[in-house]
Design a protein around this motif. Structure first.
Motif, PDB file in Angstrom:
ATOM      1  N   VAL A  12       0.569  -1.012  -0.285  1.00  0.00           N
ATOM      2  CA  VAL A  12      -0.013   0.112  -0.097  1.00  0.00           C
ATOM      3  C   VAL A  12       0.503   0.804   0.261  1.00  0.00           C
ATOM      4  N   PHE A  16       0.641   4.018  -2.859  1.00  0.00           N
ATOM      5  CA  PHE A  16       0.311   5.773  -2.471  1.00  0.00           C
ATOM      6  C   PHE A  16       1.736   6.549  -2.790  1.00  0.00           C
ATOM      7  N   LEU A  96     -11.652   6.507  -6.148  1.00  0.00           N
ATOM      8  CA  LEU A  96     -11.573   8.316  -5.587  1.00  0.00           C
ATOM      9  C   LEU A  96     -12.294   9.607  -5.060  1.00  0.00           C
ATOM     10  N   TRP A  99     -15.712   9.249  -4.685  1.00  0.00           N
ATOM     11  CA  TRP A  99     -16.179   9.068  -2.902  1.00  0.00           C
ATOM     12  C   TRP A  99     -15.891  10.496  -2.823  1.00  0.00           C
ATOM     13  N   ALA A 100     -14.669  11.474  -3.340  1.00  0.00           N
ATOM     14  CA  ALA A 100     -14.427  12.624  -2.558  1.00  0.00           C
ATOM     15  C   ALA A 100     -15.563  13.350  -2.737  1.00  0.00           C
ATOM     16  N   GLN A 103     -18.896  12.707  -0.224  1.00  0.00           N
ATOM     17  CA  GLN A 103     -17.626  14.179   1.109  1.00  0.00           C
ATOM     18  C   GLN A 103     -17.776  15.212   0.766  1.00  0.00           C
ATOM     19  N   MET A 104     -17.416  15.908  -0.620  1.00  0.00           N
ATOM     20  CA  MET A 104     -18.106  17.248  -0.791  1.00  0.00           C
ATOM     21  C   MET A 104     -19.320  17.770  -0.555  1.00  0.00           C
ATOM     22  N   LYS A 107     -20.877  17.709   2.615  1.00  0.00           N
ATOM     23  CA  LYS A 107     -19.572  19.040   3.834  1.00  0.00           C
ATOM     24  C   LYS A 107     -19.300  20.572   3.633  1.00  0.00           C
ATOM     25  N   ASN A 112     -12.554  25.455  -5.549  1.00  0.00           N
ATOM     26  CA  ASN A 112     -11.506  26.720  -5.374  1.00  0.00           C
ATOM     27  C   ASN A 112     -11.469  27.437  -6.923  1.00  0.00           C
TER      28      ASN A 112
ATOM     29  N   VAL B   8      -8.932  23.430  -2.590  1.00  0.00           N
ATOM     30  CA  VAL B   8      -9.141  22.751  -3.365  1.00  0.00           C
ATOM     31  C   VAL B   8      -9.017  22.678  -4.974  1.00  0.00           C
ATOM     32  N   ILE B  11     -12.359  17.920  -7.725  1.00  0.00           N
ATOM     33  CA  ILE B  11     -12.575  17.150  -7.091  1.00  0.00           C
ATOM     34  C   ILE B  11     -11.106  15.904  -6.763  1.00  0.00           C
ATOM     35  N   VAL B  12     -11.128  15.452  -7.541  1.00  0.00           N
ATOM     36  CA  VAL B  12      -9.988  15.030  -7.660  1.00  0.00           C
ATOM     37  C   VAL B  12      -8.257  14.574  -6.922  1.00  0.00           C
ATOM     38  N   TYR B  14      -9.284  17.137  -4.112  1.00  0.00           N
ATOM     39  CA  TYR B  14      -9.594  16.418  -2.304  1.00  0.00           C
ATOM     40  C   TYR B  14      -9.762  15.333  -2.341  1.00  0.00           C
ATOM     41  N   GLY B  15      -9.866  14.829  -3.194  1.00  0.00           N
ATOM     42  CA  GLY B  15      -9.990  13.143  -2.434  1.00  0.00           C
ATOM     43  C   GLY B  15      -8.242  12.769  -1.854  1.00  0.00           C
ATOM     44  N   PHE B  16      -7.130  13.253  -3.041  1.00  0.00           N
ATOM     45  CA  PHE B  16      -5.609  12.950  -2.636  1.00  0.00           C
ATOM     46  C   PHE B  16      -5.203  13.641  -1.692  1.00  0.00           C
ATOM     47  N   ARG B  18      -6.907  13.948   0.979  1.00  0.00           N
ATOM     48  CA  ARG B  18      -7.425  13.345   2.143  1.00  0.00           C
ATOM     49  C   ARG B  18      -7.096  11.616   2.094  1.00  0.00           C
ATOM     50  N   VAL B  19      -6.267  11.279   1.901  1.00  0.00           N
ATOM     51  CA  VAL B  19      -5.431  10.657   1.694  1.00  0.00           C
ATOM     52  C   VAL B  19      -3.788  10.212   1.642  1.00  0.00           C
ATOM     53  N   GLY B  25      -2.165   6.301   4.188  1.00  0.00           N
ATOM     54  CA  GLY B  25      -2.499   4.688   3.178  1.00  0.00           C
ATOM     55  C   GLY B  25      -2.597   4.030   4.508  1.00  0.00           C
ATOM     56  N   VAL B  62     -10.524  14.603  12.043  1.00  0.00           N
ATOM     57  CA  VAL B  62     -11.370  15.961  11.770  1.00  0.00           C
ATOM     58  C   VAL B  62     -12.002  15.234   9.815  1.00  0.00           C
ATOM     59  N   ASP B  63     -11.419  14.684   9.035  1.00  0.00           N
ATOM     60  CA  ASP B  63     -12.138  14.469   7.924  1.00  0.00           C
ATOM     61  C   ASP B  63     -13.198  13.144   8.291  1.00  0.00           C
ATOM     62  N   GLU B  64     -13.064  12.353   9.731  1.00  0.00           N
ATOM     63  CA  GLU B  64     -14.051  11.956   9.944  1.00  0.00           C
ATOM     64  C   GLU B  64     -14.168  10.575   8.882  1.00  0.00           C
ATOM     65  N   LEU B  65     -13.037  10.056   8.691  1.00  0.00           N
ATOM     66  CA  LEU B  65     -12.839   8.395   7.989  1.00  0.00           C
ATOM     67  C   LEU B  65     -12.122   7.858   9.543  1.00  0.00           C
ATOM     68  N   SER B  85     -17.267   6.385   5.948  1.00  0.00           N
ATOM     69  CA  SER B  85     -16.342   7.287   4.837  1.00  0.00           C
ATOM     70  C   SER B  85     -15.367   6.691   4.834  1.00  0.00           C
ATOM     71  N   LEU B  89     -13.619   4.110   1.540  1.00  0.00           N
ATOM     72  CA  LEU B  89     -12.532   4.454   0.858  1.00  0.00           C
ATOM     73  C   LEU B  89     -11.458   2.531   0.393  1.00  0.00           C
TER      74      LEU B  89
END
Lengths: 114, 114
Positions: A12, A16, A96, A99-100, A103-104, A107, A112, B8, B11-12, B14-16, B18-19, B25, B62-65, B85, B89
């Motif tokens: 993993v 990443f 991903l 999923w994002a 989430q967005m 929330k 941006n 941000v 969307i991609v 934002y996703g990256f 988060r992880v 990971g 904080v991200d609720e994962l 959430s 993932l």
DNA sequence: CTGAATCCTAAGCGATACTG
DNA sequence: CAGTATCGCTTAGGATTCAG
């Protein structure tokens, strides 16, 4: 001279590390369905500097996720495309992204738009 | 005081975000099928310092994962688990892991076992 | 056992100017 | 057009010590 000894703790971790960094995900994503020239990539990845764009593309090349094709013309023309390995990554980036997106929405986060 | 304005771009992106980071990971992955205590996580994530482990867990919270459950005992006991959430993932991490496994086999890369 | 606090370094990244 | 080169900043991350 750069010391390239990368410490990989597990599979993993390795995965990443290939897609980590500030721009790799976005670059792979915009290349998902089109071959793009350097300048087109530059415009697509808003906010990236030429240094970071080139540097990131080189790393993706070394990892063989992106290919680079130079046309010997004047003015110069260079095209970037996903390799087979790079394409294999797209479905997972798509997951991903879904999923994002959820989430967005939950929330109330918006993108941006510089 | 920390300025939390995160930019941000899409969307991609934002996703990256988060992880991203060095340990997120791996932490999500080891929590995929078991609730783990702080010390168990510490042993599972080889090489992580208490500072980074705590810091990363806080961000995931904080991200609720990831959820954090404190037992009011002596000695203290704290359990970490994936939230809904976070669980959502896992399939994506699993895909990335399969991809990484193939890559590593093709390139004859082995995991660093400290 | 589960952290917090402090100090410090390295590296990722940004800004800008320049070039074949 | 497609990059390099240089400089400098910011921050992620490391090492160590302390604490409830």
């Amino acid at each position: 001279m750069k010391n390239n000894k990368e410490v990989v703790h597990c599979i993993v971790d390795y995965g990443f590390k290939r897609v980590g960094g500030k721009y790799k995900g976005r670059i792979l994503w915009v290349l998902r369905d089109s071959v793009l020239r350097y300048g087109e990539l530059k415009r697509a990845i808003v906010g990236v500097t030429p240094k970071m764009l080139t540097q990131t593309l080189r790393e993706l090349e070394v990892d063989e996720l992106v290919s680079r094709k130079v046309y010997l013309e004047v003015p110069p023309k260079v095209e970037y495309a996903l390799t087979k390995s790079g394409q294999e990554l797209i479905p997972f980036i798509e997951q991903l992204r879904i999923w994002a997106k959820n989430q967005m929405e939950q929330k109330n986060i918006t993108v941006n738009s510089l």
